[in-house]
Enzyme design. Sequence first.
Site, mmCIF file in Angstrom:
data_model
loop_
_atom_site.group_PDB
_atom_site.id
_atom_site.type_symbol
_atom_site.label_atom_id
_atom_site.label_comp_id
_atom_site.label_asym_id
_atom_site.label_seq_id
_atom_site.Cartn_x
_atom_site.Cartn_y
_atom_site.Cartn_z
ATOM 1 N N LYS A 101 -10.615 -6.051 9.845
ATOM 2 C CA LYS A 101 -11.402 -5.882 8.755
ATOM 3 C C LYS A 101 -12.959 -5.220 9.417
ATOM 4 O O LYS A 101 -14.042 -4.938 8.724
ATOM 5 C CB LYS A 101 -11.322 -6.276 7.147
ATOM 6 C CG LYS A 101 -10.131 -6.210 6.705
ATOM 7 C CD LYS A 101 -10.144 -6.446 5.730
ATOM 8 C CE LYS A 101 -8.596 -6.032 5.128
ATOM 9 N NZ LYS A 101 -9.346 -6.864 3.244
ATOM 10 N N GLY B 283 -4.849 -11.416 -8.516
ATOM 11 C CA GLY B 283 -5.247 -10.057 -7.949
ATOM 12 C C GLY B 283 -4.147 -9.121 -7.150
ATOM 13 O O GLY B 283 -4.478 -8.510 -6.931
ATOM 14 N N GLY C 235 -14.229 -14.547 3.786
ATOM 15 C CA GLY C 235 -14.056 -13.641 4.477
ATOM 16 C C GLY C 235 -14.308 -12.822 2.969
ATOM 17 O O GLY C 235 -15.127 -11.687 2.644
ATOM 18 N N SER D 275 0.924 -1.242 -0.393
ATOM 19 C CA SER D 275 0.018 -0.115 0.054
ATOM 20 C C SER D 275 1.215 1.319 -0.347
ATOM 21 O O SER D 275 0.692 2.184 -0.552
ATOM 22 C CB SER D 275 -0.745 0.056 1.339
ATOM 23 O OG SER D 275 -1.987 -1.057 0.757
HETATM 24 P P1 NAP Z 1 -9.707 -17.131 4.595
HETATM 25 O O1 NAP Z 1 -10.988 -16.004 4.896
HETATM 26 O O2 NAP Z 1 -9.435 -17.742 6.090
HETATM 27 O O3 NAP Z 1 -11.007 -17.784 4.275
HETATM 28 C C1 NAP Z 1 -10.302 -18.728 3.602
HETATM 29 C C2 NAP Z 1 -10.818 -19.396 2.225
HETATM 30 O O4 NAP Z 1 -10.105 -20.447 1.385
HETATM 31 C C3 NAP Z 1 -12.280 -21.261 3.070
HETATM 32 O O5 NAP Z 1 -12.875 -20.832 2.038
HETATM 33 C C4 NAP Z 1 -11.196 -21.931 3.724
HETATM 34 O O6 NAP Z 1 -12.183 -23.254 3.578
HETATM 35 C C5 NAP Z 1 -10.341 -22.076 1.903
HETATM 36 N N1 NAP Z 1 -9.050 -23.107 2.387
HETATM 37 C C6 NAP Z 1 -7.992 -22.915 2.872
HETATM 38 N N2 NAP Z 1 -7.032 -23.972 3.445
HETATM 39 C C7 NAP Z 1 -7.655 -24.744 1.731
HETATM 40 C C8 NAP Z 1 -7.376 -25.794 2.212
HETATM 41 N N3 NAP Z 1 -6.493 -27.279 2.027
HETATM 42 N N4 NAP Z 1 -8.420 -27.034 1.216
HETATM 43 C C9 NAP Z 1 -9.895 -26.139 0.400
HETATM 44 N N5 NAP Z 1 -10.389 -24.897 0.891
HETATM 45 C C10 NAP Z 1 -9.360 -24.245 1.628
HETATM 46 O O7 NAP Z 1 -9.325 -16.056 3.462
HETATM 47 P P2 NAP Z 1 -10.223 -15.091 2.968
HETATM 48 O O8 NAP Z 1 -9.247 -13.264 3.465
HETATM 49 O O9 NAP Z 1 -11.418 -15.194 2.818
HETATM 50 O O10 NAP Z 1 -8.533 -14.882 1.766
HETATM 51 C C11 NAP Z 1 -8.861 -15.758 0.704
HETATM 52 C C12 NAP Z 1 -7.732 -15.975 -0.505
HETATM 53 O O11 NAP Z 1 -8.067 -13.995 -0.896
HETATM 54 C C13 NAP Z 1 -6.266 -15.125 0.780
HETATM 55 O O12 NAP Z 1 -5.270 -15.672 -0.149
HETATM 56 C C14 NAP Z 1 -6.139 -13.642 -0.007
HETATM 57 O O13 NAP Z 1 -4.761 -13.185 0.083
HETATM 58 C C15 NAP Z 1 -6.101 -12.984 -0.848
HETATM 59 N N6 NAP Z 1 -7.002 -11.809 -0.986
HETATM 60 C C16 NAP Z 1 -5.884 -11.327 -2.078
HETATM 61 C C17 NAP Z 1 -6.747 -9.873 -1.957
HETATM 62 C C18 NAP Z 1 -6.936 -8.585 -3.253
HETATM 63 O O14 NAP Z 1 -6.154 -7.185 -2.519
HETATM 64 N N7 NAP Z 1 -6.296 -9.614 -4.115
HETATM 65 C C19 NAP Z 1 -7.529 -9.078 -0.826
HETATM 66 C C20 NAP Z 1 -8.334 -9.699 -0.180
HETATM 67 C C21 NAP Z 1 -7.906 -11.476 0.173
HETATM 68 P P3 NAP Z 1 -12.442 -23.524 4.751
HETATM 69 O O15 NAP Z 1 -13.688 -22.810 4.810
HETATM 70 O O16 NAP Z 1 -12.761 -24.942 4.746
HETATM 71 O O17 NAP Z 1 -11.105 -23.223 5.677
#
Ligand code: NAP
Length: 290
Positions: free
Chosen positions: A71, A250, A134, A22
């Site tokens: 957040k 992303g 999230g 950022s």
């Molecule tokens: P989160 O709330 O921790 O959710 C993680 C998700 O991944 C859940 O659906 C989880 O499934 C799944 N998961 C984790 N390990 C897994 C596995 N081994 N097999 C299958 N599913 C698995 O994380 P989040 O905040 O939503 O973020 C998700 C991703 O988005 C991150 O990688 C983050 O870097 C990316 N992101 C990018 C931006 C950007 O600006 N580009 C912004 C925000 C987030 P379960 O529910 O079954 O545990």
Amino acid sequence: MKINGSTLTCGLIGNPVEHTLSPVIHNYLAEIENRNLVYVPFQVENNRIKEAVEGAYALNIHGLNITVPYKSAVIPCLAEMDRLAENIGAVNTLVRTQKGYKGFNTDMPGLFRAMETENYTIKGESIILLGAGGAARAVAMLCMEQEAKEIFILNRSVEKAMAVAEEVNGIYKENRIIPMALSDYRKLLDRKYLAIQATSVGLSPNVEDVVISEEAFYDKIETAVDLIYNPYETRFMSMVKAHGGRAMNGLKMLLYQGIIAYELWNDVKISEKTAKEILIRMKEELKIHE
Ligand code: NAP
């Protein structure tokens, strides 16, 4: 850059904040725009978010970004909430007002603007959304706002997909979100989908991981977005491409969430030319050479 008595301060609150991109976005924008503004990361420990927000307001901090893990925790500290942020239940941008800070979510408008620059469409599309955390919950909301035809939300823990579907369908009083287990992709009609990868699977250093490894899944995908940008091309993206699809990562989402926050703080509109210049700086910072 010259800091003086009129310099506006903006920043990022989170924990950890060491690897954030950022400051690259905002300090470069301020430089290009010749604006007397500086952006700094603030590491806030042990749920001291309330003190941090109150302290920032008292210190006349002009605007803030909020990242993991605050957040949602920041919401009770705000004077006001934007409607989209309220629906999403997560805030990543605070704008200073007379009464305190107003909370916005620029992650989803950021993703939308990033997709627009790549000519991706949500309206009328059938979408496969991978994940129910999230980020996925917010993407589900964006797809509803942008009038996707239907959104199949596939998650390892199917009960989480069901909870997100129930909540988001409830907000929009519609049933366009259909929850499923990951393996249920086989039940989807044989047609081409827009897939949005919103799990954390494949994130560096686990670059060989992919949420669905079966080749048959990738025959269903025409266009795809992976919210991950580190690695720059995830295994998910390579599999989509190997099956003739188009895929983006992303990084542009991160870029545009920052640009939209900057626009809110400074009441300006940033051009696409400037956006491209910042993207180059972000890639340099990540040591990405295409
Ligand atoms: P989160 O709330 O921790 O959710 C993680 C998700 O991944 C859940 O659906 C989880 O499934 C799944 N998961 C984790 N390990 C897994 C596995 N081994 N097999 C299958 N599913 C698995 O994380 P989040 O905040 O939503 O973020 C998700 C991703 O988005 C991150 O990688 C983050 O870097 C990316 N992101 C990018 C931006 C950007 O600006 N580009 C912004 C925000 C987030 P379960 O529910 O079954 O545990």
